[in-house]
Design an enzyme around this catalytic site. Structure first.
Site, PDB file in Angstrom:
ATOM      1  CG  ASP A  88     -11.917 -11.886  -9.233  1.00  0.00           C
ATOM      2  OD1 ASP A  88     -12.528 -11.038  -8.453  1.00  0.00           O
ATOM      3  OD2 ASP A  88     -12.681 -12.438 -10.065  1.00  0.00           O
ATOM      4  CG  ASP A  90     -11.764 -13.568 -14.118  1.00  0.00           C
ATOM      5  OD1 ASP A  90     -11.873 -12.732 -13.043  1.00  0.00           O
ATOM      6  OD2 ASP A  90     -12.467 -14.943 -13.236  1.00  0.00           O
ATOM      7  CG  ASP A 119      -9.869  -8.727 -12.356  1.00  0.00           C
ATOM      8  OD1 ASP A 119      -9.951  -8.217 -11.446  1.00  0.00           O
ATOM      9  OD2 ASP A 119     -10.296 -10.296 -12.676  1.00  0.00           O
TER      10      ASP A 119
END
Length: 555
Positions: free
Chosen positions: A185, A509, A513
């Site tokens: 990410d 996080d 995700d």
């Protein structure tokens, strides 16, 4: 403000409403909401400005909506449903141990049978040779192998803890070492998740601002790298004051918000700075503090007497202050909106007429900053003279303003992550950025960090929707940046890479995700900013939320 959204709702009223959707989209800053209709039929999750989603948080304003989905029908519920579709697979180590076990068993049986047949052929008793064969088989099979592997992995776990990595599932130690692709990410992992001002255009010159994050330490440099005398540049001084005074955020040291005179020495490296309030306002606050213009100190000399708050329709905010009996207005907002309200330009201590040609030049500078993926804010001011502040109308105050300059900010990459990306590439590991942010922002960060963008390079969520799983798998080898993607897209990306034979590590996080983290060969959750859902789905947790720690753990 402060409420959690309890269902997916279509907004019918919006009053200065902003909602933080980081859990769903990964965007670093709150999203302005509106009740206006969206004419497109297919809208990415992050662009649904007239929707409020379950689990997100209201950061500013208020609104009213009609509930359109609850429970498993919400976006959050659909993510939970995606989690159920993920099947846990064996790790590379488990597959190899199973193959080794099968090979050893077959070899032992073959050798024992051969010995038994040979003994009988030489005239030995059948019963005695049977016992000899069984004894040999028992002795040859390595019963201690599982214990030895477990001990070796446990030693690896201890070493990884010293590298800021907590292993939740023992086989992950070996799997991480086999990784050929690391999907990460952007916000908070590759970047600092702290909006930082990098460029200022003021007094008809470009100014580079050094420093990272919310630490109020940095320099103001010209294009040649020479430090500028800030205190002798009246236009820049006014811009910094406007940035600090037209602001509702506060700067905190070690979690404690204190007045500028009581913050203590800035020399200690142990101090942790943070922002209470809007990240964009926080970046402006830090910009002023870098030149020693603290909001709390300025407000003691020039207290605020009135405010016209920011509104998504107005796209600006104005505060009125009082100094020595005189009133002053400070305004910030979208550059095109602020320029339309200005009639003058402060340069070298003099107010010059802001001609149409000059406005067009400033708009070109704004576009140049936007092309670098900078979020641009314009600042202006106006002396109002003496009078009753309550009698001042919004339209009268925000007219014939004096333009001060443009401020460009971005969530900058972590310096250690830039080096880690290079290490990945040199070690034959492919780094991949997956983000819910816009394509321009993702590309700018990717270039700065050294991601290869040859060939296709970047793929957006809208383009991904038009691809079949087979087409995505064929493109996955050359794409290194995925922008404006949803949780479903992230899951498809991980599966496509696995289909190509890669051992995939996936970091995350937010709740968005979690499905991809669970699907990956090794899922990695963030220890500081990660949600409990993502941590439960992961095999490893990074204690410092830093991409560089993943590379260190691989080593």
């Amino acid at each position: 403000a402060g409420d959690k959204v309890e269902a997916d709702a279509r907004l019918v009223e919006s009053h200065n409403l902003e909602i933080e959707e980081a859990l769903l989209t990964g965007e670093a800053y709150p999203v302005p909401k509106s009740a206006a209709a969206i004419d497109r039929s297919s809208v990415p999750l992050g662009d649904r400005r007239n929707m409020a989603h379950l689990g997100t948080a209201v950061t500013k304003g208020r609104g009213k909506g009609i509930v359109v989905a609850t429970g498993m029908e919400t976006e959050m519920g659909q993510i939970a449903a995606l989690m159920e579709t993920v099947q846990r697979e064996e790790t590379p180590l488990q597959k190899r141990l199973a193959q080794l076990g099968a090979w050893l068993a077959a070899s032992c049986l073959l050798i024992c049978a051969l010995i038994m047949v040979t003994g009988v052929w030489r005239g030995e008793p059948l019963y005695q040779m049977f016992l000899a064969g069984v004894s040999l088989a028992v002795a040859a099979i390595p019963e201690g192998l599982p214990a030895i592997v477990t001990v070796a992995l446990a030693i690896g776990v201890q070493k990884m803890v010293r590298r800021q990595s907590i292993v939740r599932k023992l086989p992950a130690v070996e799997t991480l070492g086999c990784a050929t692709v690391i999907c990460s990410d952007k916000t908070g992992t590759l970047t600092q998740n702290q909006m930082t001002v990098k460029e200022v255009y003021c007094e008809e010159r470009w100014i580079t601002v050094t420093g990272d994050g919310y630490e109020p330490r940095g320099q103001f440099l010209d294009r040649e790298g020479a430090e500028l005398p800030v205190k002798r540049m009246q236009g820049l001084v006014y811009l910094l004051k406007a940035a600090a005074l037209c602001n509702n955020s506060s700067l905190a040291r070690d979690g404690i918000s204190l007045g500028g005179l009581f913050r203590g020495s800035l020399k200690s490296r142990e101090i942790q700075w943070s922002i209470t309030g809007d990240p964009t306002e926080g970046a402006l606050l830090v910009l002023g503090a870098k030149a020693n213009y603290w909001r709390e100190v300025l407000e003691r000399e020039e207290p605020r007497v009135r405010e016209f708050p920011f509104d998504p329709e107005r796209k600006r905010m104005t505060v009125i202050t009082k100094r020595e009996g005189e009133l002053y207005a400070y305004t910030k907002g979208a550059p095109d909106v602020i320029l339309d309200l200005c009639s003058g330009l402060l340069v070298g201590g003099r107010v010059l007429p802001l001609t149409q040609e000059k406005k067009e030049e400033l708009l070109k500078h704004n576009e140049a900053m936007a092309q670098k993926a900078l979020r641009v804010i314009a600042l202006a001011y106006k002396p109002l003279g003496a009078g009753a502040e309550a009698a001042l109308a919004e339209e009268a105050v925000e007219r014939d303003l004096i333009f001060l300059g443009l401020v460009g900010m971005i969530d900058p990459p972590r310096p250690a992550a830039i080096k880690a990306v290079q290490m990945c590439r040199s070690a034959g590991i492919k780094p991949v950025m997956i983000t819910g942010d816009h394509q321009a922002t993702a590309e700018a960060i990717a270039r700065e960090m050294g991601f290869p963008l040859q060939g296709k390079g970047v793929l957006t969520g809208a383009e991904l929707d038009r691809l079949s799983d087979e087409e995505l798998a064929s493109l996955a080898e050359e794409v290194t940046v995925y922008a404006r993607v949803s949780p479903k897209h992230k899951l498809r990306i991980v599966r496509a890479l696995k289909q190509r034979g890669h051992v995939v590590a996936m970091t995350g996080d937010g709740v968005n995700d979690a499905p991809a983290v669970k699907e990956a060969d090794i899922g990695i959750a963030m220890g500081k900013s990660g949600t409990e859902v993502t941590k439960e789905a992961s095999a490893m947790i990074l204690m410092d939320d830093n991409f560089a720690s993943i590379v260190a753990a691989v080593e």
